[in-house]
Design an enzyme around this catalytic site. Structure first.
Site, short mmCIF file in Angstrom:
data_model
loop_
_atom_site.label_atom_id
_atom_site.label_comp_id
_atom_site.label_asym_id
_atom_site.label_seq_id
_atom_site.Cartn_x
_atom_site.Cartn_y
_atom_site.Cartn_z
N ARG A 42 -6.49 -0.27 -7.38
CA ARG A 42 -7.43 0.44 -7.20
C ARG A 42 -7.57 1.52 -7.46
NH1 ARG A 42 -5.04 1.44 -0.85
NH2 ARG A 42 -7.25 1.82 -0.72
N GLN A 96 -3.16 2.45 10.11
CA GLN A 96 -1.92 1.91 9.36
C GLN A 96 -1.23 3.07 9.99
OE1 GLN A 96 -5.00 2.32 7.75
NE2 GLN A 96 -4.56 2.07 5.84
N ASN A 117 -6.06 12.06 -0.49
CA ASN A 117 -5.42 11.37 0.84
C ASN A 117 -6.14 10.15 1.43
OD1 ASN A 117 -2.53 10.17 1.91
ND2 ASN A 117 -2.68 11.70 3.56
N LYS A 118 -5.67 9.41 2.50
CA LYS A 118 -6.18 8.80 3.70
C LYS A 118 -7.78 9.81 4.21
CE LYS A 118 -7.00 5.16 5.77
NZ LYS A 118 -7.99 3.47 4.88
N ARG A 155 1.01 -1.24 0.19
CA ARG A 155 -0.24 0.49 0.17
C ARG A 155 0.84 1.16 -0.07
NH1 ARG A 155 1.43 1.55 3.89
NH2 ARG A 155 0.80 3.34 3.79
N GLY A 156 0.71 2.43 -0.23
CA GLY A 156 0.61 3.46 -0.55
C GLY A 156 1.44 4.02 -1.67
N ALA A 157 1.05 4.98 -2.38
CA ALA A 157 0.82 5.32 -3.45
C ALA A 157 1.68 5.15 -4.82
CB ALA A 157 0.28 6.62 -3.98
N ASP A 162 -2.25 10.89 -2.33
CA ASP A 162 -2.69 9.06 -3.24
C ASP A 162 -2.87 9.54 -4.81
OD1 ASP A 162 -3.11 6.84 -2.26
OD2 ASP A 162 -3.54 8.34 -0.98
#
Length: 303
Positions: free
Chosen positions: A77, A173, A224-225, A45-47, A214
Protein backbone atom coordinates in the site's frame (compact mmCIF):
# COMPACT_ATOMS: atom_id res chain seq x y z
CA UNK A 1 -8.07 -3.96 23.94
CA UNK A 2 -8.47 -6.00 20.75
CA UNK A 3 -5.23 -7.31 19.25
CA UNK A 4 -5.55 -7.60 15.45
CA UNK A 5 -2.37 -9.64 15.05
CA UNK A 6 0.02 -11.91 16.92
CA UNK A 7 3.26 -13.76 16.25
CA UNK A 8 2.69 -17.41 17.13
CA UNK A 9 5.03 -20.38 16.61
CA UNK A 10 6.87 -18.72 13.77
CA UNK A 11 3.70 -17.62 11.96
CA UNK A 12 1.93 -14.25 11.75
CA UNK A 13 -1.73 -14.62 12.68
CA UNK A 14 -4.04 -11.81 11.54
CA UNK A 15 -7.64 -11.03 12.41
CA UNK A 16 -9.41 -10.71 9.04
CA UNK A 17 -11.04 -7.31 9.41
CA UNK A 18 -12.94 -7.69 6.15
CA UNK A 19 -15.13 -10.28 7.92
CA UNK A 20 -15.96 -8.17 10.98
CA UNK A 21 -18.35 -7.72 12.68
CA UNK A 22 -20.26 -10.69 11.25
CA UNK A 23 -17.60 -13.27 12.07
CA UNK A 24 -14.20 -13.57 13.69
CA UNK A 25 -11.79 -15.25 11.28
CA UNK A 26 -8.01 -15.50 11.80
CA UNK A 27 -5.56 -15.83 8.91
CA UNK A 28 -2.26 -17.71 9.23
CA UNK A 29 0.46 -16.05 7.17
CA UNK A 30 3.55 -18.17 6.58
CA UNK A 31 5.17 -16.15 3.77
CA UNK A 32 5.82 -12.46 3.01
CA UNK A 33 3.51 -12.85 0.00
CA UNK A 34 0.60 -13.82 2.23
CA UNK A 35 1.23 -10.82 4.49
CA UNK A 36 1.43 -8.44 1.52
CA UNK A 37 -1.82 -9.87 0.17
CA UNK A 38 -3.54 -9.42 3.55
CA UNK A 39 -2.39 -5.78 3.63
CA UNK A 40 -3.60 -5.13 0.07
CA UNK A 41 -7.00 -6.73 0.77
CA UNK A 42 -7.39 -4.75 4.04
CA UNK A 43 -7.54 -7.91 6.13
CA UNK A 44 -5.13 -5.95 8.28
CA UNK A 45 -5.42 -2.16 8.03
CA UNK A 46 -4.62 1.07 9.80
CA UNK A 47 -1.20 2.68 9.33
CA UNK A 48 0.43 1.45 12.58
CA UNK A 49 -1.03 -2.06 12.27
CA UNK A 50 0.10 -2.59 8.69
CA UNK A 51 3.55 -1.37 9.66
CA UNK A 52 3.72 -3.97 12.43
CA UNK A 53 2.33 -6.68 10.15
CA UNK A 54 4.92 -5.87 7.48
CA UNK A 55 7.70 -6.00 10.08
CA UNK A 56 6.66 -9.54 11.00
CA UNK A 57 6.21 -10.31 7.30
CA UNK A 58 9.92 -9.66 6.88
CA UNK A 59 10.59 -12.32 9.51
CA UNK A 60 8.88 -14.88 7.27
CA UNK A 61 11.34 -14.32 4.42
CA UNK A 62 14.17 -16.74 3.71
CA UNK A 63 17.55 -14.98 4.21
CA UNK A 64 18.33 -15.12 0.49
CA UNK A 65 14.98 -13.41 -0.27
CA UNK A 66 15.17 -10.78 2.45
CA UNK A 67 15.65 -7.77 0.17
CA UNK A 68 13.03 -9.08 -2.25
CA UNK A 69 10.52 -9.37 0.60
CA UNK A 70 11.23 -5.78 1.60
CA UNK A 71 10.37 -4.52 -1.89
CA UNK A 72 7.20 -6.64 -1.98
CA UNK A 73 5.92 -5.53 1.42
CA UNK A 74 6.80 -1.88 0.86
CA UNK A 75 4.67 -1.84 -2.29
CA UNK A 76 1.57 -3.41 -0.70
CA UNK A 77 0.00 0.00 0.00
CA UNK A 78 1.68 3.25 -1.10
CA UNK A 79 0.20 5.96 1.12
CA UNK A 80 0.80 4.83 4.72
CA UNK A 81 4.40 5.73 5.55
CA UNK A 82 4.50 3.42 8.61
CA UNK A 83 4.73 0.51 6.22
CA UNK A 84 8.02 1.55 4.66
CA UNK A 85 9.36 2.81 8.00
CA UNK A 86 8.85 -0.60 9.62
CA UNK A 87 10.19 -2.59 6.69
CA UNK A 88 13.33 -0.44 6.50
CA UNK A 89 14.02 -0.91 10.21
CA UNK A 90 13.74 -4.71 9.99
CA UNK A 91 15.76 -4.78 6.78
CA UNK A 92 18.56 -2.86 8.50
CA UNK A 93 18.52 -5.39 11.36
CA UNK A 94 19.10 -8.23 8.89
CA UNK A 95 17.66 -11.75 8.90
CA UNK A 96 19.27 -12.63 12.25
CA UNK A 97 17.87 -9.59 14.04
CA UNK A 98 14.54 -9.37 12.22
CA UNK A 99 12.26 -10.90 14.85
CA UNK A 100 13.72 -8.87 17.71
CA UNK A 101 13.31 -5.70 15.67
CA UNK A 102 9.72 -6.54 14.71
CA UNK A 103 8.85 -7.14 18.36
CA UNK A 104 10.52 -3.86 19.26
CA UNK A 105 8.43 -2.02 16.66
CA UNK A 106 5.22 -3.58 17.97
CA UNK A 107 6.03 -2.60 21.55
CA UNK A 108 7.09 0.91 20.49
CA UNK A 109 3.86 1.48 18.60
CA UNK A 110 1.74 0.08 21.44
CA UNK A 111 3.39 2.40 23.97
CA UNK A 112 3.04 5.32 21.55
CA UNK A 113 -0.72 4.85 21.38
CA UNK A 114 -0.97 4.83 25.17
CA UNK A 115 0.82 8.17 25.35
CA UNK A 116 -1.19 9.60 22.44
CA UNK A 117 -4.40 8.79 24.32
CA UNK A 118 -3.08 10.50 27.44
CA UNK A 119 -1.99 13.67 25.62
CA UNK A 120 -5.11 13.86 23.44
CA UNK A 121 -7.59 13.40 26.28
CA UNK A 122 -6.19 16.50 27.95
CA UNK A 123 -7.53 18.66 25.09
CA UNK A 124 -11.18 17.94 25.93
CA UNK A 125 -13.57 19.98 28.02
CA UNK A 126 -16.65 18.34 29.55
CA UNK A 127 -19.52 16.39 28.03
CA UNK A 128 -18.27 16.70 24.47
CA UNK A 129 -19.91 15.17 21.41
CA UNK A 130 -17.16 13.92 19.13
CA UNK A 131 -17.19 12.99 15.46
CA UNK A 132 -14.66 10.51 14.07
CA UNK A 133 -13.95 8.96 10.68
CA UNK A 134 -12.78 5.53 9.53
CA UNK A 135 -11.34 3.20 12.20
CA UNK A 136 -8.52 4.24 14.49
CA UNK A 137 -8.90 1.95 17.49
CA UNK A 138 -6.96 -1.09 18.63
CA UNK A 139 -7.84 -2.87 15.37
CA UNK A 140 -5.85 -0.27 13.43
CA UNK A 141 -2.84 -0.08 15.73
CA UNK A 142 -2.24 -3.27 17.74
CA UNK A 143 -2.32 -0.91 20.71
CA UNK A 144 -4.81 1.46 22.33
CA UNK A 145 -5.73 3.18 19.11
CA UNK A 146 -4.90 6.66 17.86
CA UNK A 147 -7.98 8.88 17.43
CA UNK A 148 -10.29 6.30 18.98
CA UNK A 149 -7.81 5.77 21.80
CA UNK A 150 -7.94 9.51 22.50
CA UNK A 151 -11.74 9.43 22.48
CA UNK A 152 -11.88 6.45 24.83
CA UNK A 153 -9.43 8.05 27.25
CA UNK A 154 -11.48 11.27 27.23
CA UNK A 155 -14.66 9.26 27.80
CA UNK A 156 -13.12 7.50 30.79
CA UNK A 157 -12.27 10.97 32.15
CA UNK A 158 -15.91 12.03 31.79
CA UNK A 159 -15.14 14.42 28.93
CA UNK A 160 -17.07 12.61 26.16
CA UNK A 161 -20.78 11.82 26.25
CA UNK A 162 -21.37 10.74 22.66
CA UNK A 163 -19.49 9.72 19.51
CA UNK A 164 -20.72 10.26 15.96
CA UNK A 165 -19.26 7.52 13.73
CA UNK A 166 -18.98 8.27 10.02
CA UNK A 167 -19.78 5.08 8.09
CA UNK A 168 -16.70 5.68 5.89
CA UNK A 169 -17.50 4.70 2.35
CA UNK A 170 -16.89 2.54 0.43
CA UNK A 171 -15.76 -0.26 2.79
CA UNK A 172 -17.55 0.98 5.92
CA UNK A 173 -14.65 0.84 8.36
CA UNK A 174 -16.62 3.21 10.57
CA UNK A 175 -19.93 1.41 10.69
CA UNK A 176 -18.35 -2.07 10.73
CA UNK A 177 -15.23 -1.63 12.87
CA UNK A 178 -15.41 1.59 14.91
CA UNK A 179 -19.00 0.90 15.90
CA UNK A 180 -18.01 -2.64 16.88
CA UNK A 181 -15.14 -1.39 19.05
CA UNK A 182 -17.31 1.26 20.71
CA UNK A 183 -19.94 -1.38 21.37
CA UNK A 184 -17.36 -3.54 23.15
CA UNK A 185 -16.24 -0.57 25.25
CA UNK A 186 -19.70 0.74 26.12
CA UNK A 187 -19.17 4.26 24.79
CA UNK A 188 -22.44 5.85 23.55
CA UNK A 189 -22.38 6.29 19.76
CA UNK A 190 -24.43 6.52 16.59
CA UNK A 191 -23.38 5.67 13.05
CA UNK A 192 -24.05 8.40 10.50
CA UNK A 193 -23.78 8.50 6.73
CA UNK A 194 -20.65 10.43 5.79
CA UNK A 195 -22.50 13.28 4.09
CA UNK A 196 -24.55 14.16 7.18
CA UNK A 197 -21.57 15.61 9.08
CA UNK A 198 -22.31 19.12 7.84
CA UNK A 199 -25.88 18.97 9.08
CA UNK A 200 -24.75 17.86 12.53
CA UNK A 201 -22.19 20.67 12.76
CA UNK A 202 -24.65 23.28 11.52
CA UNK A 203 -27.03 22.28 14.32
CA UNK A 204 -24.33 22.53 16.97
CA UNK A 205 -24.25 18.78 17.64
CA UNK A 206 -20.48 18.29 17.19
CA UNK A 207 -17.99 19.73 19.69
CA UNK A 208 -14.82 18.20 18.26
CA UNK A 209 -13.58 16.10 15.33
CA UNK A 210 -10.81 13.58 16.03
CA UNK A 211 -9.25 11.52 13.22
CA UNK A 212 -6.10 9.50 12.57
CA UNK A 213 -3.50 9.78 9.81
CA UNK A 214 -1.71 7.57 7.32
CA UNK A 215 1.07 10.00 6.44
CA UNK A 216 2.00 13.44 7.72
CA UNK A 217 4.15 15.59 5.46
CA UNK A 218 7.01 17.74 6.76
CA UNK A 219 4.85 20.89 6.60
CA UNK A 220 2.05 19.29 8.65
CA UNK A 221 -0.32 18.36 5.82
CA UNK A 222 -2.08 15.09 6.64
CA UNK A 223 -3.15 12.20 4.40
CA UNK A 224 -5.96 10.15 5.88
CA UNK A 225 -8.92 8.04 4.79
CA UNK A 226 -10.91 9.61 1.96
CA UNK A 227 -13.52 11.97 3.38
CA UNK A 228 -11.26 13.49 6.03
CA UNK A 229 -10.56 16.70 4.10
CA UNK A 230 -14.26 17.63 3.74
CA UNK A 231 -14.67 17.10 7.50
CA UNK A 232 -11.81 19.51 8.15
CA UNK A 233 -13.36 22.13 5.85
CA UNK A 234 -16.74 21.74 7.57
CA UNK A 235 -15.12 21.92 11.00
CA UNK A 236 -13.33 25.15 10.04
CA UNK A 237 -16.58 26.64 8.72
CA UNK A 238 -18.41 25.87 11.97
CA UNK A 239 -15.61 26.61 14.45
CA UNK A 240 -15.25 22.99 15.55
CA UNK A 241 -11.75 21.93 16.70
CA UNK A 242 -10.19 19.43 14.27
CA UNK A 243 -7.66 17.10 15.91
CA UNK A 244 -5.34 14.55 14.28
CA UNK A 245 -3.86 11.75 16.40
CA UNK A 246 -0.96 9.63 15.09
CA UNK A 247 2.40 8.23 16.21
CA UNK A 248 5.60 9.96 15.11
CA UNK A 249 6.26 6.97 12.82
CA UNK A 250 3.51 8.45 10.61
CA UNK A 251 5.49 11.67 10.08
CA UNK A 252 7.42 11.63 6.81
CA UNK A 253 10.08 14.32 6.88
CA UNK A 254 11.18 13.31 3.38
CA UNK A 255 7.83 14.41 1.93
CA UNK A 256 7.73 18.23 1.87
CA UNK A 257 3.97 18.80 1.50
CA UNK A 258 0.73 16.93 1.10
CA UNK A 259 0.92 17.46 -2.65
CA UNK A 260 3.87 15.06 -2.69
CA UNK A 261 2.04 12.20 -0.93
CA UNK A 262 1.12 9.32 -3.25
CA UNK A 263 -2.63 8.67 -3.13
CA UNK A 264 -3.71 5.06 -3.48
CA UNK A 265 -6.49 4.39 -5.98
CA UNK A 266 -8.22 1.08 -5.34
CA UNK A 267 -10.32 -1.30 -7.43
CA UNK A 268 -13.49 0.45 -8.72
CA UNK A 269 -15.41 -2.75 -7.91
CA UNK A 270 -15.30 -1.71 -4.24
CA UNK A 271 -17.55 1.22 -5.20
CA UNK A 272 -19.63 -0.20 -8.05
CA UNK A 273 -19.69 -4.01 -7.94
CA UNK A 274 -21.94 -4.04 -11.01
CA UNK A 275 -19.05 -2.81 -13.14
CA UNK A 276 -20.04 0.81 -13.74
CA UNK A 277 -17.09 3.21 -14.22
CA UNK A 278 -15.79 4.59 -10.92
CA UNK A 279 -12.79 6.33 -9.35
CA UNK A 280 -11.93 4.90 -5.96
CA UNK A 281 -9.38 7.08 -4.19
CA UNK A 282 -8.51 5.68 -0.76
CA UNK A 283 -7.12 8.86 0.83
CA UNK A 284 -7.27 12.64 0.69
CA UNK A 285 -5.00 15.36 2.08
CA UNK A 286 -5.95 17.91 4.75
CA UNK A 287 -3.81 21.09 4.73
CA UNK A 288 -2.02 21.89 7.97
CA UNK A 289 -3.86 25.20 8.44
CA UNK A 290 -7.15 23.32 8.92
CA UNK A 291 -5.76 21.20 11.75
CA UNK A 292 -6.27 22.56 15.26
CA UNK A 293 -3.88 20.15 16.95
CA UNK A 294 -1.68 17.20 16.05
CA UNK A 295 -1.30 14.69 18.88
CA UNK A 296 1.65 12.28 18.92
CA UNK A 297 3.31 10.32 21.70
CA UNK A 298 5.60 13.34 22.16
CA UNK A 299 2.74 15.70 22.99
CA UNK A 300 0.44 18.19 21.27
CA UNK A 301 1.58 20.29 18.32
CA UNK A 302 -0.43 23.20 16.94
CA UNK A 303 -0.38 24.68 13.46
Amino acid sequence: MIAPLRWEDGVLVLLDQTRLPAEEVWLRCETPEQVADAIRRLSVRGAPAIGIAAAYGMCLAAPERFDEAAVLLRSARPTAVNLGWSVDRVRAAGPAGALAEARSIEEREREATRRIAEHGAALFGRDERVLTHCNTGALATAGFGTALGVIEAAWRNGAVVHVWVGETRPLLQGSRLTAWELEQTGIPYRVIIDSSAGLLMSRGLVDRVVVGADRIAANGDVANKIGTYPLAVLAGRHGVPFVVAAPTSTIDEQTPTGADIPIEERDPAEVTPDGFPASNYAFDVTPAELITALVTEEGVQRA
